[in-house]
Enzyme design. Structure first.
Site, PDB file in Angstrom:
ATOM      1  N   ASP A  63    -120.522-103.342 -13.731  1.00 39.77           N
ATOM      2  CA  ASP A  63    -119.435-104.046 -13.076  1.00 39.77           C
ATOM      3  C   ASP A  63    -119.675-105.533 -13.289  1.00 39.77           C
ATOM      4  O   ASP A  63    -120.635-106.096 -12.754  1.00 39.77           O
ATOM      5  CB  ASP A  63    -119.421-103.711 -11.586  1.00 39.77           C
ATOM      6  N   TYR A 156    -103.395-112.948 -13.889  1.00 39.42           N
ATOM      7  CA  TYR A 156    -103.933-112.528 -15.181  1.00 39.42           C
ATOM      8  C   TYR A 156    -103.814-113.655 -16.209  1.00 39.42           C
ATOM      9  O   TYR A 156    -104.756-113.948 -16.953  1.00 39.42           O
ATOM     10  CB  TYR A 156    -103.190-111.286 -15.641  1.00 39.42           C
ATOM     11  N   LYS A 160    -106.870-115.628 -18.104  1.00 44.88           N
ATOM     12  CA  LYS A 160    -107.015-115.671 -19.559  1.00 44.88           C
ATOM     13  C   LYS A 160    -106.971-117.101 -20.091  1.00 44.88           C
ATOM     14  O   LYS A 160    -107.669-117.433 -21.059  1.00 44.88           O
ATOM     15  CB  LYS A 160    -105.916-114.825 -20.205  1.00 44.88           C
TER      16      LYS A 160
END
Length: 274
Positions: A63, A156, A160
């Site tokens: 993880d 997201y 990124k």
């Protein structure tokens, strides 16, 4: 498809989120060129299955939101292979049906950034001394065209974009240690997240992408292999767009992809569905 090259003979490689999709394709590509690959994934069972299909590969559950697990994975690679030469940051988190900006929760925002961006930081921090010691170290992170256009997924996309910034800043500090740091930004890729939506995927490729199709995981794996290899020995701090010409020709189509493309909120998904 493989190139027949053997650019990674003797290399030790660690790939996060590598149980399927882009991560698995990258593992197969690098292994086909001689690398010994550690498959890491949040889903340890899936990582084991993928590793069993790749000669010489090892696996470990990891993880990337947990520093101890990241450091254990790096230690496993060094112990297993005697070297760590390449790190591929592929693990990510992305919400299905992202809400309007004002409805974004603190929990979702924090999770997506912690796994996608801070996870890559944790992996690079743990791996960097070993990559420097190898004399041929390289980090390749999997970004997304979401970092460059409005695709409607704020957490997201921000993660990124942050990853691209980390790529550039780390490239500067790692260069004196002989480690190159680059990133690949994929467009829509035919990954397991598209299961059951083949018609929509084909239509998207034909109607939106200038090259007439969406990408395959192997398209991204080939780009990673180039940036990780000595063929890219004078390339660092670069973000390579691998999107079938999408943003160069049709940047206004960002919303079309948002409506068609969703991915699971799981770290085992490979990055770069769009």
């Amino acid at each position: 498809m493989t190139s027949g090259l053997k650019r990674f003979d003797g290399y030790g490689v660690l790939i996060t989120g590598a149980a399927r999709g882009i991560g698995a394709a990258t593992a197969r590509r690098l292994a086909s060129e001689g690398a010994r690959v550690l498959i890491t994934d949040l889903d340890a069972t899936a990582a084991e299955r993928t590793a069993a299909e790749i000669p010489g590969a090892d696996h470990i559950g990891c993880d990337v939101a947990d520093r101890a697990q990241v450091e254990a994975a790096v230690a496993r690679a060094v112990e297993r292979f005697g070297t760590l030469d390449v790190l591929v940051n592929n693990a990510f988190s992305c919400s299905v049906d992202a809400p309007a900006f004002e409805d974004e929760s603190d929990v979702t925002w924090a999770r997506d950034l912690d796994i996608t961006l801070t996870g890559a930081f944790r992996c690079a921090r743990a791996a960097l001394p070993h990559l420097a010691a190898s004399g041929r170290g390289a980090i390749v992170s999997i970004g997304s065209v979401n970092a460059e256009a409005d695709f409607g997924n704020h957490a997201y996309s921000a993660a990124k974009a942050g990853l691209a910034s980390l790529t550039r800043t780390l490239a500067g500090s790692a260069a004196p240690r002989g480690v190159r740091v680059n990133q690949v930004n994929p467009g829509t890729i035919r990954t397991p997240g598209w299961a059951g939506r083949e018609a929509a995927l084909s239509a998207l490729g034909e109607q939106v992408y200038p090259l007439g199709r969406v990408g395959e995981p192997e398209d991204i794996a080939a780009a990673v292999a180039f940036l990780a290899s000595r063929d890219a020995a004078w390339i660092t701090g670069t973000v390579l767009r691998v999107d079938g010409g999408l943003l160069a020709v049709h940047p206004e189509f960002a919303r079309v992809i948002t409506e068609a493309d969703t991915v699971d909120t799981v770290e085992t998904e490979d990055a770069g569905d769009s």
